[in-house]
Design an enzyme around this catalytic site. Structure first.
Site, short mmCIF file in Angstrom:
data_model
loop_
_atom_site.label_atom_id
_atom_site.label_comp_id
_atom_site.label_asym_id
_atom_site.label_seq_id
_atom_site.Cartn_x
_atom_site.Cartn_y
_atom_site.Cartn_z
CB SER A 42 -0.95 1.79 26.17
OG SER A 42 -2.22 2.33 26.47
CE1 TYR A 43 -5.07 2.31 28.82
CE2 TYR A 43 -6.60 0.76 29.82
CZ TYR A 43 -6.34 1.99 29.23
OH TYR A 43 -7.36 2.89 29.05
CE LYS A 61 -10.01 -2.16 25.50
NZ LYS A 61 -10.64 -0.88 25.09
CG ASP A 156 -8.85 8.89 19.90
OD1 ASP A 156 -8.17 7.89 20.26
OD2 ASP A 156 -8.48 9.67 18.99
N1 LIG Z 1 -9.82 -1.06 21.85
C1 LIG Z 1 -10.92 -1.75 21.69
O1 LIG Z 1 -11.88 -1.62 22.46
C2 LIG Z 1 -10.98 -2.65 20.52
N2 LIG Z 1 -9.90 -2.85 19.73
N3 LIG Z 1 -10.26 -3.70 18.76
C3 LIG Z 1 -9.30 -4.09 17.72
C4 LIG Z 1 -8.64 -2.84 17.17
C5 LIG Z 1 -7.68 -3.13 16.07
C6 LIG Z 1 -7.06 -1.83 15.58
N4 LIG Z 1 -8.04 -0.84 15.21
C7 LIG Z 1 -9.07 -0.60 16.19
C8 LIG Z 1 -9.71 -1.87 16.68
C9 LIG Z 1 -11.57 -4.06 18.91
C10 LIG Z 1 -12.04 -3.40 20.03
C11 LIG Z 1 -13.47 -3.48 20.47
C12 LIG Z 1 -14.13 -4.73 19.99
C13 LIG Z 1 -13.69 -5.19 18.63
C14 LIG Z 1 -14.53 -5.98 17.84
N5 LIG Z 1 -14.10 -6.46 16.66
C15 LIG Z 1 -12.86 -6.16 16.23
N6 LIG Z 1 -12.50 -6.67 15.05
C16 LIG Z 1 -11.41 -6.61 14.29
C17 LIG Z 1 -11.33 -7.48 13.16
C18 LIG Z 1 -10.23 -7.45 12.33
C19 LIG Z 1 -9.12 -6.53 12.56
C20 LIG Z 1 -9.26 -5.62 13.71
C21 LIG Z 1 -10.37 -5.66 14.55
N7 LIG Z 1 -11.99 -5.40 16.95
C22 LIG Z 1 -12.39 -4.91 18.14
#
Ligand SMILES: NC(=O)c1nn(CC2CCNCC2)c2c1CCc1cnc(N=C3C=CCC=C3)nc1-2
Length: 324
Positions: A42-43, A61, A156
Site C-alpha cells: 500500500s505504500y 524496497k 502477519d
Molecule cells: N514487503 C516486503 O518487504 C517485500 N516484498 N517483496 C516482494 C513480495 C511479493 C509478494 N509476496 C511477498 C513478497 C519482497 C520483500 C522483501 C525483500 C524481497 C526479496 N526478494 C523478493 N523476491 C521475489 C521474487 C519473485 C517474486 C516475488 C518476490 N521479494 C522481496
C-alpha cells in the site's frame, strides 16, 4: 527519518601491502541499477536491483515519503526498520544491508529471494509431502524462534511472506506490522502473562490505538477477541501454515473475512482423510484458542512430527528436499 543502523555498508579491500582494509561505504540510489518490480504494497514497491560496483543482486524496497506521511504510516516504517536492524544474524530472515533516502523516497536494500514465495511453489505442486513439509516447517520455526528470542513478534506470518532464496531455503519478510518487545524484562513478563502489554507498534501516528489485525486466514483468536498479540499468535499462524503445506489450503477459509473469523473463534476446521497422524497431533496442539495452552517452540521442536529433524546451523546447511 534518521539513516540509522545499516545506513552505511562495509567493503573489504586489500591495500598495496596486501593487508585487508575495511572501508565504510555510503550507498545511494545511483549505486544501483533497478530492474523489474517484485511486489507492491500500500505504500511501498519492491524492485530487483543490482549493485553497479559489485554486480550483487538485491531487492530494494522503495517507500514514498509523501504517501507515508499522508497515510500516517511513519510508525510502521520505523518499526520495520528497527525490526530489520534487530534481526541481522539469521539465515531465515531477509537481511537489511543498507538504508538511504532521497528527496522523495526511503530505500531499504534487502536480500534478494530469487525463488519467490513459498505459496507460489505450493500452488504449483498442490501439496507438499511429509518430508518437504517437515523441512520447510522446521526452517520457518527456526526463524520464528530467533525472532522471538530478539523480542520480535511478526504478527502477519503467512506463506506469501515466506520467500525462497537461490538455494530454496526460506527467508521470512515484511516486518512492517511486527511488534517489538522493548527489552528482555518485558519479553519475560509477556511470556509469563501470555499476553503482550501494549508496547510499540499499535498506535497510529497520532497516538490513537490502531489495533492491527493480520491476514484473515492466519489471524489468531486472541487478536480477534482481545486485540492483543503475543508470541503464541505467531505459533497459531505456524500451525495454519503446517496444515496448508500438507492440504494445499489453510484450515480456516470462508466466503468472507467475517465468516473466516467466525470459524477461527469457534475452532471450526477439519482434517481431510489421510492427513498424517503426527502432523495432525502437532496442528491440534497449535490451533488452541487459549494462547497460553499452545505448544511452546521447544515443545514443537521435540514433537514426534520433527523426529530426526535437525534445527540450528545444521538445518540451514542441509540441501532442501526436492519439492513434490
Ligand atoms: N514487503 C516486503 O518487504 C517485500 N516484498 N517483496 C516482494 C513480495 C511479493 C509478494 N509476496 C511477498 C513478497 C519482497 C520483500 C522483501 C525483500 C524481497 C526479496 N526478494 C523478493 N523476491 C521475489 C521474487 C519473485 C517474486 C516475488 C518476490 N521479494 C522481496
Amino acid at each position: 527519518w534518521q539513516e540509522r543502523g545499516a545506513a552505511v555498508g562495509v567493503r573489504r579491500e586489500t591495500d598495496a601491502s596486501g593487508r585487508t582494509v575495511v572501508r565504510q561505504v555510503k550507498k545511494g540510489v545511483r549505486d544501483f541499477s533497478f530492474g523489474r518490480i517484485l511486489g507492491e504494497g500500500s505504500y511501498s514497491s519492491v524492485y530487483l536491483a543490482t549493485d553497479r560496483q559489485t554486480l550483487k543482486e538485491y531487492a530494494i524496497k522503495v517507500l514514498e515519503k509523501r504517501h507515508i506521511i499522508k497515510e500516517k504510516k511513519i510508525k510502521y516504517v520505523n518499526i520495520e526498520k528497527d525490526t530489520l536492524n534487530r534481526l541481522t544474524e539469521h539465515p531465515g530472515i531477509v537481511r537489511l544491508y543498507y538504508t538511504f533516502q532521497d528527496q522523495n523516497s526511503l530505500y531499504y536494500v534487502l536480500d534478494l529471494c530469487s525463488g519467490g514465495e513459498l505459496l507460489g511453489v505450493l500452488k504449483k505442486t498442490g501439496t507438499f509431502d511429509v518430508e518437504c513439509t517437515r523441512f520447510y516447517s522446521a526452517q520457518i520455526l527456526d526463524a520464528i524462534s530467533y525472532m522471538h528470542s530478539r523480542g520480535v513478534i511478526h504478527r502477519d506470518l503467512k506463506p506469501e511472506n515466506v520467500l525462497l532464496d537461490d538455494q530454496m531455503n526460506i527467508k521470512i519478510t515484511d516486518f512492517g506490522t511486527a511488534k517489538l518487545l522493548q527489552d528482555p524484562r518485558e519479553a519475560r513478563r509477556q511470556m509469563e502473562r501470555g499476553i503482550l502489554d501494549p508496547s510499540r507498534g499499535d498506535e497510529d501516528d497520532d497516538g490513537r490505538a490502531a489495533s492491527f489485525v493480520g491476514t484473515a486466514e492466519y489471524v489468531s483468536p486472541e487478536l480477534l477477541t482481545h486485540k492483543n498479540a503475543c508470541k503464541a499468535s505467531d505459533l497459531w499462524a505456524f500451525g495454519c501454515i503446517v496444515y496448508q503445506l500438507l492440504v494445499g489450503r489453510p484450515p480456516f477459509k470462508a466466503g468472507s473475512e467475517y465468516l473466516t473469523f467466525q470459524k477461527i473463534v469457534h475452532l471450526e476446521y477439519e482434517f481431510p482423510q489421510g492427513f498424517p497422524l503426527a502432523a495432525r497431533d502437532l496442528v491440534e496442539r497449535l490451533l488452541v484458542l487459549d494462547p497460553s495452552r499452545r505448544l511452546t517452540i521447544e515443545h514443537i521442536k521435540n514433537h514426534e512430527f520433527f523426529d530426526g529433524q535437525a534445527f540450528g546451523k545444521t538445518l540451514w546447511r542441509t540441501k532442501a528436499p526436492r519439492l513434490r
